[in-house]
Design a protein around this motif. Structure first.
Motif, short mmCIF file in Angstrom:
data_model
loop_
_atom_site.label_atom_id
_atom_site.label_comp_id
_atom_site.label_asym_id
_atom_site.label_seq_id
_atom_site.Cartn_x
_atom_site.Cartn_y
_atom_site.Cartn_z
N LEU A 99 0.83 -1.20 0.00
CA LEU A 99 0.00 0.00 0.00
C LEU A 99 0.87 1.26 0.00
O LEU A 99 0.57 2.26 -0.67
N ARG A 100 1.97 1.19 0.73
CA ARG A 100 2.93 2.31 0.73
C ARG A 100 3.51 2.52 -0.67
O ARG A 100 3.61 3.65 -1.15
N ASN A 101 3.88 1.42 -1.33
CA ASN A 101 4.45 1.52 -2.68
C ASN A 101 3.46 2.12 -3.67
O ASN A 101 3.83 2.83 -4.59
N LYS A 102 2.18 1.79 -3.48
CA LYS A 102 1.16 2.28 -4.42
C LYS A 102 0.79 3.73 -4.18
O LYS A 102 0.30 4.40 -5.09
N THR A 103 0.98 4.22 -2.95
CA THR A 103 0.43 5.53 -2.60
C THR A 103 1.47 6.54 -2.11
O THR A 103 1.20 7.74 -2.09
N GLY A 104 2.62 6.08 -1.65
CA GLY A 104 3.60 6.98 -1.06
C GLY A 104 3.31 7.31 0.39
O GLY A 104 4.00 8.16 0.99
N ALA A 105 2.32 6.67 0.99
CA ALA A 105 1.99 6.90 2.40
C ALA A 105 3.10 6.36 3.30
O ALA A 105 3.89 5.50 2.89
N THR A 106 3.17 6.86 4.52
CA THR A 106 4.14 6.34 5.48
C THR A 106 3.46 5.36 6.44
O THR A 106 2.28 5.50 6.77
N VAL A 107 4.24 4.37 6.87
CA VAL A 107 3.72 3.33 7.76
C VAL A 107 4.06 3.68 9.20
O VAL A 107 5.22 3.93 9.53
N TRP A 108 3.02 3.68 10.03
CA TRP A 108 3.16 3.96 11.46
C TRP A 108 2.80 2.71 12.27
O TRP A 108 1.85 2.00 11.92
N ALA A 109 3.53 2.50 13.36
CA ALA A 109 3.17 1.43 14.30
C ALA A 109 3.76 1.78 15.66
O ALA A 109 4.65 2.65 15.76
N HIS A 110 3.30 1.10 16.68
CA HIS A 110 3.88 1.30 18.01
C HIS A 110 5.37 0.94 17.99
O HIS A 110 5.79 0.04 17.23
N ALA A 111 6.13 1.62 18.81
CA ALA A 111 7.58 1.40 18.85
C ALA A 111 7.90 -0.07 19.12
O ALA A 111 8.91 -0.60 18.62
N GLY A 112 7.06 -0.75 19.87
CA GLY A 112 7.29 -2.16 20.16
C GLY A 112 6.95 -3.07 18.99
O GLY A 112 7.44 -4.21 18.92
N ALA A 113 6.12 -2.60 18.08
CA ALA A 113 5.72 -3.42 16.93
C ALA A 113 6.75 -3.36 15.80
O ALA A 113 6.91 -4.33 15.05
N ALA A 114 7.43 -2.22 15.68
CA ALA A 114 8.32 -2.00 14.54
C ALA A 114 9.37 -3.11 14.38
O ALA A 114 9.52 -3.67 13.28
N PRO A 115 10.11 -3.49 15.44
CA PRO A 115 11.10 -4.55 15.24
C PRO A 115 10.49 -5.91 14.90
O PRO A 115 11.10 -6.70 14.18
N LEU A 116 9.27 -6.15 15.39
CA LEU A 116 8.61 -7.43 15.09
C LEU A 116 8.13 -7.48 13.64
O LEU A 116 8.08 -8.56 13.03
N MET A 117 7.79 -6.31 13.08
CA MET A 117 7.38 -6.25 11.67
C MET A 117 8.60 -6.31 10.75
O MET A 117 8.50 -6.77 9.63
N ALA A 118 9.73 -5.85 11.25
CA ALA A 118 10.96 -5.82 10.44
C ALA A 118 11.63 -7.19 10.39
O ALA A 118 12.34 -7.52 9.44
N ASP A 119 11.41 -8.00 11.43
CA ASP A 119 12.01 -9.34 11.49
C ASP A 119 10.93 -10.33 11.91
O ASP A 119 10.59 -10.43 13.09
N ILE A 120 10.39 -11.06 10.94
CA ILE A 120 9.25 -11.95 11.22
C ILE A 120 9.70 -13.39 11.45
O ILE A 120 8.87 -14.29 11.55
N THR A 121 11.01 -13.59 11.57
CA THR A 121 11.55 -14.94 11.69
C THR A 121 10.91 -15.73 12.82
O THR A 121 10.65 -16.93 12.69
N HIS A 122 10.67 -15.05 13.94
CA HIS A 122 10.18 -15.77 15.12
C HIS A 122 8.72 -15.43 15.45
O HIS A 122 8.28 -15.69 16.56
N ASP A 123 8.01 -14.85 14.49
CA ASP A 123 6.63 -14.46 14.74
C ASP A 123 5.77 -15.71 15.01
O ASP A 123 5.62 -16.57 14.14
N PRO A 124 5.20 -15.82 16.23
CA PRO A 124 4.47 -17.05 16.55
C PRO A 124 3.19 -17.22 15.74
O PRO A 124 2.81 -18.34 15.38
N GLY A 125 2.51 -16.12 15.43
CA GLY A 125 1.28 -16.21 14.64
C GLY A 125 1.55 -16.69 13.23
O GLY A 125 0.85 -17.57 12.70
#
Ligand SMILES: [Zn+2]
Length: 260
Positions: free
Chosen positions: A81-107
């Motif tokens: 969606l960012r690539n299509k629109t140029g919008a910026t992605v916001w998330a809680h500071a605690g979410a950002a590292p989990l979104m950047a590295d999904i290697t151990h994401d339990p879900g």
């Protein structure tokens, strides 16, 4: 779907607006700018964009992609969606590292193990542009969205508060649902003690509109649904989980039938 002045639903599994694994994706119209609350899994981004265009919500006005928490079904489409629109992605500071590295994401690990993702989908990490924290206020054109950090469903779960046109809206992600149901999951990242500790932040807000991340939304007396959730978390009986009875998205047969 236009819900009220300034508020739209552009993506959703349960409302039949986008992919079968998409959460509810709401659009806030701040006039000169738009924000979308959650992006869905990723496979529904084209539908979300088409729905926005049909509603007169020009994609080049989309400036903010606000992620309620680090579960992939809520942010998987953010990069596209960012690539299509140029919008910026916001998330809680605690979410950002989990979104950047999904290697151990339990879900994600469990969705792969239980074969829930379509054959043409593999989760990809997402770099967050901006992070927010408790009490932050994000400007969306003429309106502002206030961040309330409500741990429990995940440690990075946030509710987003919007006052517009004399009404108060709360976008709750997977923290509180219709009927006061809660986002309790059998995942190590879901902590009932955190839920109990933080749910009180939602007391007394006098919310009109309750906009959860899945299922129906409420346009009147939203606070009563929140109050029921607070009440349930004050008792010793395990509160009802929205996902236990309302969430077909985790049923493999349902997904096979509903997905392309
Ligand atoms: Zn979630």
């Amino acid at each position: 779907m236009k819900i009220q002045e300034r508020i739209y639903l552009a993506g959703s599994e349960q409302f039949g607006l986008s992919h079968a694994m998409d959460c509810n994706c709401y659009v806030i119209d701040g006039g000169s700018e738009l924000a979308i609350v959650d992006s869905g899994l990723g496979l529904g981004v084209d539908d979300i964009c088409a729905n926005m265009s049909r509603l007169g919500l020009a994609l080049d006005r989309l400036r903010h992609i606000l992620i309620t928490h680090s579960h992939n079904g809520h942010w998987g489409g953010a990069d596209l969606l960012r690539n299509k629109t140029g919008a910026t992605v916001w998330a809680h500071a605690g979410a950002a590292p989990l979104m950047a590295d999904i290697t151990h994401d339990p879900g994600i690990r469990l969705n792969l193990r239980f074969g829930r993702y379509p054959a043409n989908y593999m989760p990809q990490p997402c770099a967050v542009d901006n992070t927010f924290r408790e009490g932050d206020s994000i400007s969306v054109g003429e309106v502002r969205v206030q961040v309330i950090h409500t741990r429990g469903h995940t440690a990075d779960s946030c509710c987003l508060l919007l006052d517009s046109d004399g009404r108060r809206s709360l976008f709750t992600g997977d923290t509180v649902f219709y009927g006061g149901k809660l986002g309790i999951l059998n995942l190590e990242s879901c902590v009932l003690a955190d839920y109990r500790a933080d749910i009180g932040k939602l007391a007394g807000l006098k919310v009109d509109n309750l906009f959860p991340g899945h299922g129906v939304f409420v346009l009147r007396r939203g606070q009563r649904h929140i109050d029921r959730a607070i009440h349930k978390l004050g008792d010793f009986v395990l509160p009802e989980s929205f996902f236990e009875v309302n969430e077909l998205m985790w049923d493999k047969d349902y997904l096979r039938i509903m997905s392309d």
